[in-house]
Scaffold this motif. Structure first.
Motif, short mmCIF file in Angstrom:
data_model
loop_
_atom_site.label_atom_id
_atom_site.label_comp_id
_atom_site.label_asym_id
_atom_site.label_seq_id
_atom_site.Cartn_x
_atom_site.Cartn_y
_atom_site.Cartn_z
N UNK A 164 0.84 -1.21 0.00
CA UNK A 164 0.00 0.00 0.00
C UNK A 164 0.87 1.25 0.00
N UNK A 165 1.95 1.22 0.78
CA UNK A 165 2.86 2.35 0.83
C UNK A 165 3.49 2.62 -0.54
N UNK A 166 3.96 1.57 -1.18
CA UNK A 166 4.56 1.72 -2.51
C UNK A 166 3.53 2.19 -3.53
N UNK A 167 2.31 1.73 -3.42
CA UNK A 167 1.24 2.16 -4.33
C UNK A 167 1.00 3.66 -4.20
N UNK A 168 1.00 4.16 -2.97
CA UNK A 168 0.83 5.60 -2.75
C UNK A 168 1.97 6.39 -3.39
N UNK A 169 3.18 5.92 -3.19
CA UNK A 169 4.35 6.60 -3.76
C UNK A 169 4.29 6.57 -5.29
N UNK A 170 3.96 5.43 -5.85
CA UNK A 170 3.90 5.30 -7.31
C UNK A 170 2.78 6.15 -7.90
N UNK A 171 1.68 6.27 -7.20
CA UNK A 171 0.58 7.12 -7.66
C UNK A 171 1.04 8.56 -7.77
N UNK A 172 1.78 9.02 -6.78
CA UNK A 172 2.31 10.39 -6.80
C UNK A 172 3.38 10.55 -7.88
N UNK A 173 4.31 9.62 -7.93
CA UNK A 173 5.41 9.73 -8.90
C UNK A 173 4.95 9.57 -10.34
N UNK A 174 3.86 8.89 -10.55
CA UNK A 174 3.35 8.69 -11.90
C UNK A 174 3.17 10.01 -12.64
N UNK A 175 2.73 11.03 -11.94
CA UNK A 175 2.53 12.33 -12.58
C UNK A 175 3.77 13.21 -12.53
N UNK A 176 4.55 13.08 -11.46
CA UNK A 176 5.72 13.95 -11.30
C UNK A 176 6.97 13.44 -12.01
N UNK A 177 7.19 12.14 -11.97
CA UNK A 177 8.39 11.58 -12.59
C UNK A 177 8.12 10.13 -12.98
N UNK A 178 7.46 9.91 -14.12
CA UNK A 178 7.07 8.56 -14.50
C UNK A 178 8.24 7.59 -14.72
N UNK A 179 9.40 8.10 -15.10
CA UNK A 179 10.54 7.22 -15.31
C UNK A 179 11.00 6.61 -13.99
#
Length: 75
Positions: A10-25
């Protein structure tokens, strides 16, 4: 990270959700632990699959993440 209750996923999912828009790479690199779900027992695989399914439903999912998530969910 691989806690039986799925908190790490769940923690990683939250981080990936945020990073998806800010830094997808970077998000595409950080998703690696989730897409290796076949290495773990059935309960953890289920939790990891849920996290991947949640990420797949993002409206603005980057192409890199979509490709990795789709491939992981096919296998």
């Amino acid at each position: 990270f691989h806690a039986a209750d799925g908190e790490g996923y769940r923690f990683l999912t939250e981080i990936l959700t945020d990073l998806n828009t800010r830094n997808p790479q970077v998000a595409a690199r950080l998703i690696e632990p989730l897409i290796r779900l076949k290495r773990y027992d059935a309960p953890r695989q289920s939790l990891m699959r849920q996290a991947l399914e949640q990420l797949k439903t993002l409206d603005n999912l980057s192409g890199d993440l979509f490709e990795k998530i789709s491939k992981a969910l096919q296998n």
